[in-house]
Design a protein around this motif. Structure first.
Motif, PDB file in Angstrom:
ATOM      1  N   PHE A  89       0.827  -1.198   0.000  1.00 11.55           N
ATOM      2  CA  PHE A  89       0.000   0.000   0.000  1.00 11.55           C
ATOM      3  C   PHE A  89       0.860   1.246   0.000  1.00 11.55           C
ATOM      4  N   LEU A 100      -3.948   9.756   6.898  1.00 14.35           N
ATOM      5  CA  LEU A 100      -3.406   9.230   5.656  1.00 14.35           C
ATOM      6  C   LEU A 100      -4.525   8.831   4.708  1.00 14.35           C
ATOM      7  N   PHE A 102      -4.943   6.080   1.765  1.00 14.37           N
ATOM      8  CA  PHE A 102      -4.286   4.888   1.229  1.00 14.37           C
ATOM      9  C   PHE A 102      -4.755   4.590  -0.186  1.00 14.37           C
ATOM     10  N   GLY A 103      -3.851   4.023  -0.978  1.00  8.99           N
ATOM     11  CA  GLY A 103      -4.241   3.460  -2.257  1.00  8.99           C
ATOM     12  C   GLY A 103      -4.962   2.140  -2.054  1.00  8.99           C
TER      13      GLY A 103
ATOM     14  N   TYR B  33      -6.213   5.522  15.290  1.00  7.07           N
ATOM     15  CA  TYR B  33      -7.053   5.485  14.092  1.00  7.07           C
ATOM     16  C   TYR B  33      -7.806   4.155  14.021  1.00  7.07           C
ATOM     17  N   TYR B  35      -9.613   1.897  10.927  1.00 11.43           N
ATOM     18  CA  TYR B  35      -9.824   1.709   9.496  1.00 11.43           C
ATOM     19  C   TYR B  35     -10.672   0.463   9.271  1.00 11.43           C
ATOM     20  N   LEU B  43      -7.661   0.686   2.429  1.00 12.55           N
ATOM     21  CA  LEU B  43      -8.071   1.019   3.795  1.00 12.55           C
ATOM     22  C   LEU B  43      -8.828   2.341   3.780  1.00 12.55           C
ATOM     23  N   LEU B  45     -10.567   5.243   6.333  1.00 16.61           N
ATOM     24  CA  LEU B  45     -10.545   5.734   7.696  1.00 16.61           C
ATOM     25  C   LEU B  45     -11.970   5.939   8.221  1.00 16.61           C
ATOM     26  N   TYR B  48     -10.811   8.887  13.948  1.00 16.38           N
ATOM     27  CA  TYR B  48      -9.484   8.966  14.500  1.00 16.38           C
ATOM     28  C   TYR B  48      -9.474   9.890  15.717  1.00 16.38           C
TER      29      TYR B  48
END
Lengths: 112, 112
Positions: A89, A100, A102-103, B33, B35, B43, B45, B48
Motif C-alpha cells: 500500500f 493518511l 491509502f491506495g 485510528y 480503518y 483502507l 478511515l 481517528y
C-alpha cells in the motif's frame, strides 16, 4: 489528497527487479509512505518520504523514488524474493492533515 | 513488545446487534485510528483521535461511534450492526502525524 496504484497485481520472477507504482494528488508538499501487508496481519511500515533526498531507503532492501514533477513515489527492489509476495500500500498525507489516504493496494506475486 | 493489540480477533454478529471493538497501544502514542479494509478498496478511515478525550470523523464514519477516554485505548462501537459493516477492522497508532502508523493485526467481523 488521494493515491492511485494503477496495477492490481504485479508478477515478477525471483531475482528480477520489482517495481510497484504509486502516483499521488495532494495540495502542497506531500508526506508519502509505503506499507506491506502479509496474510492475516496488519500493515507494516516500509519507508517514508518527508523531505530531502528523492531516493529513500527502507526495510527489507526496499527503496522508493520520489518524483515531484510526475507526482510519483514508486517502490523498488533490485532483486525480488519469494518472501516479498504480499499486498503493498502507498499512502499520502498533506501538510495540514492528520490522516493518511491509502491506495487500493497492489498484490505482488514473486514466482520461484 | 505488544505494540497495538486488538480484541476480539474474530466475531460473528446478527443484524441489529451491537458490539465494541477494543484497541490498546503500549507506546504512549497520541494519535489513534480505526480503518476498515474491504477487497479492492484499500483502507478507509472510519474515525481517528489526536489525543486523549478527542475524536474526529474520517472518510466513512456512518454507523460507527468511538471513544478515547484513556490515552492507550481507542474503542470502536457498532450500535446496530448491518451486513454492509462486514469487514476487517484495523486499529493504528502514531506518536506524531509525520511518523509511521503502527497497526494491529485486525478484527474480522461478519454480520449475518
Amino acid at each position: 489528497q488521494s493515491v492511485a496504484q494503477p496495477e492490481d497485481q504485479v508478477n515478477v520472477a525471483e531475482g528480477n527487479p520489482l517495481t510497484v507504482k504509486c502516483t499521488y494528488s495532494v495540495s502542497g508538499n506531500p508526506y508519502l509512505f509505503w506499507y506491506v501487508q502479509y496474510p492475516n496481519r496488519g500493515l507494516q511500515f516500509l519507508l517514508k518520504y518527508i523531505t530531502g533526498d528523492n531516493l529513500v531507503k527502507g526495510s527489507y532492501g526496499f527503496e522508493a523514488e520520489f518524483n515531484k514533477s510526475q507526482t510519483s513515489f514508486h517502490l523498488k527492489k533490485p532483486s525480488a524474493l519469494v518472501s516479498d509476495s504480499a499486498l503493498y500500500f502507498c499512502a499520502v498525507r498533506d501538510l495540514a492533515g492528520n490522516r493518511l489516504a491509502f491506495g487500493k493496494g497492489n498484490q505482488v506475486v514473486v514466482i520461484p | 513488545n505488544a505494540g497495538v493489540t486488538q480484541t476480539p480477533k474474530f466475531r460473528v454478529l446478527k443484524t441489529g446487534q451491537s458490539m465494541t471493538l477494543l484497541c490498546a497501544q503500549d507506546m504512549n502514542h497520541e494519535y489513534m485510528y480505526w480503518y476498515r479494509q474491504d477487497p479492492g478498496m484499500g483502507l478507509r478511515l472510519i474515525h481517528y483521535s489526536v489525543g486523549e478525550g478527542t475524536t474526529a470523523k474520517g472518510e466513512v464514519p456512518d454507523g460507527y461511534n468511538v471513544s478515547r477516554l484513556k490515552k492507550q485505548n481507542f474503542l470502536l462501537g457498532l450500535e446496530s450492526a448491518a451486513p454492509s459493516q462486514t469487514s476487517v477492522y484495523f486499529c493504528a497508532s502514531s506518536d506524531h502525524r509525520e511518523q509511521p502508523q503502527h497497526f494491529g493485526d485486525g478484527t474480522r467481523l461478519s454480520i449475518l
